[in-house]
Scaffold this motif. Structure first.
Motif, short mmCIF file in Angstrom:
data_model
loop_
_atom_site.label_atom_id
_atom_site.label_comp_id
_atom_site.label_asym_id
_atom_site.label_seq_id
_atom_site.Cartn_x
_atom_site.Cartn_y
_atom_site.Cartn_z
N UNK A 44 0.78 -1.11 -0.06
CA UNK A 44 0.40 -0.17 -0.26
C UNK A 44 1.11 1.49 0.42
N UNK A 45 -0.18 2.38 -0.91
CA UNK A 45 1.04 3.46 -0.91
C UNK A 45 2.75 3.44 -1.20
N UNK A 46 2.49 2.57 -1.81
CA UNK A 46 3.81 2.59 -2.42
C UNK A 46 4.04 3.84 -3.78
N UNK A 47 3.17 4.16 -4.16
CA UNK A 47 3.38 5.16 -5.03
C UNK A 47 3.66 6.28 -4.69
N UNK A 48 3.84 7.07 -3.28
CA UNK A 48 3.32 7.78 -2.44
C UNK A 48 4.98 8.78 -1.87
N UNK A 49 4.61 10.15 -2.66
CA UNK A 49 5.76 10.64 -2.45
C UNK A 49 7.11 10.61 -0.94
N UNK A 50 5.91 9.90 -0.45
CA UNK A 50 6.71 10.07 1.27
C UNK A 50 7.79 8.71 1.25
N UNK A 51 7.22 7.56 0.40
CA UNK A 51 7.79 6.28 -0.10
C UNK A 51 8.35 6.60 -0.36
N UNK A 52 9.05 7.27 -1.82
CA UNK A 52 9.70 7.39 -2.59
C UNK A 52 10.74 8.20 -2.01
N UNK A 53 11.11 9.27 -0.80
CA UNK A 53 11.44 9.99 0.27
C UNK A 53 12.52 9.30 0.56
#
Length: 334
Positions: A44-53
């Motif tokens: 879940x939420x893998x594409x979120x900016x937080x995960x990328x950051x």
């Protein structure tokens, strides 16, 4: 040609790569793509900016260290001291701007020294590694094992084993700041990797690195100063380890000589191996190292995000190194 024909392919006909050669050439990109695809479906939420950051900032220090490791390995060496050198740099820097090492009243000067002095110190230790390897002909794994053991002890002695907690926005910018919307440490990672890529691809020194690792005796007969080349790559590795140490302590807002850089030498070697550079020397794939570090970080993130203990990542990391080395060896023989 028949199935049993071993004659070379006709001129103009593209050479067919074996499955192992294809895996050696494209395996890292494929593994990265599969990890991304898996996380898109399962996490879940893998594409979120937080995960990328989180993933990019966690991988930045690995790439910086692994870049120096790539150059060392390209000469046929290894550097086990990088984690300990990170600890030394991370210990010295806060002591400068906190005034516990040098009583400097000028905050700008103390901040500048906090960036420069630790890197010069780790460059000196890199020179020491190169000296053991070149002048005293000590095997690189043994020579750098010296500082692998003693380096962290030096960091602990310098700080008396104390945790150094600090808040210095000027120093922490290296990890907390942004450049054109990109986290500063990620931008720094890309700059370091870019310079190393250009060094290998376009400079005489880069060609000398590959020549020394490919065939040291032939390089010496060709007039290359093998000792100079080896010494310089260990100095570069030391400098980049010091830089990575600064990034880590700035990101954590604290310096702990017991933990900074712990296990980083394994992450760096794994990134180099997974990225396609030969651990026996003669090849330096900087882009592959960058991708290999991303694979290692995504493996750890994927396991944690799906409830697998962090210790399992160490097992997977070891498996990746074994697989990468196996594929390289088989691909070179085929």
């Amino acid at each position: 040609m028949t199935a049993t024909d071993t004659s070379p392919a006709p001129v103009g006909e593209p050479r067919r790569l074996s499955p192992l050669q294809l895996a050696s050439r494209y395996g890292t990109v494929t593994a990265l793509a599969l990890l991304i695809l898996f996380n898109l479906v399962m996490t879940p939420n893998f594409l979120s900016w937080q995960t990328l950051n989180v993933n990019l900032t966690q991988v930045a220090a690995i790439v910086i260290v692994a870049t120096g490791m790539t150059l060392v390995i390209a000469t046929g060496g290894i550097d086990l001291s990088v984690g300990s050198l990170m600890a030394i740099a991370g210990a010295v820097a806060p002591m400068i701007f906190l005034g516990t090492l040098l009583p400097i009243d000028n905050p700008v000067l103390s901040l500048a020294l906090a960036f420069l002095l630790p890197i010069f110190v780790t460059m000196g230790f890199g020179w020491f590694n190169g000296l053991l390897v070149t002048r005293y002909a000590i095997q690189p794994i043994v020579a750098t094992l010296v500082l692998f053991i003693a380096g962290r002890g030096i960091a602990q002695v310098v700080t008396n084993g104390n945790l150094q907690v600090f808040k210095n926005p000027g120093f922490q910018w290296i990890a907390m700041g942004h450049v054109a919307g990109i986290p500063a440490q990620v931008a720094l990672m890309l700059v370091v990797a870019g310079f190393a890529w250009a060094l290998i691809r376009y400079t005489m020194f880069g060609r000398q690195i590959l020549a020394v690792g490919g065939n040291e005796r032939a390089a010496r007969l060709a007039g290359i100063s093998v000792k100079r080349v080896k010494s310089l790559v260990y100095i570069i590795s030391g400098a980049l380890a010091g830089l990575a140490g600064l990034v880590v302590v700035a990101r954590n807002s604290a310096s702990d000589a017991n933990l900074v850089g712990l296990g980083m030498e394994l992450d760096a070697i794994a990134a180099v191996a997974v990225g396609g550079s030969l651990l026996t020397g003669g090849r330096a794939n900087i882009v592959g190292t960058l991708l290999g570090a991303l694979v290692i970080q995504l493996v750890r993130y994927t396991l944690l995000a799906n409830g697998v203990p962090d210790a399992a990542a160490l097992v997977v990391k070891a498996g990746l190194i074994i697989l990468a080395v196996y594929v390289q060896q088989r691909a070179d023989r085929s």
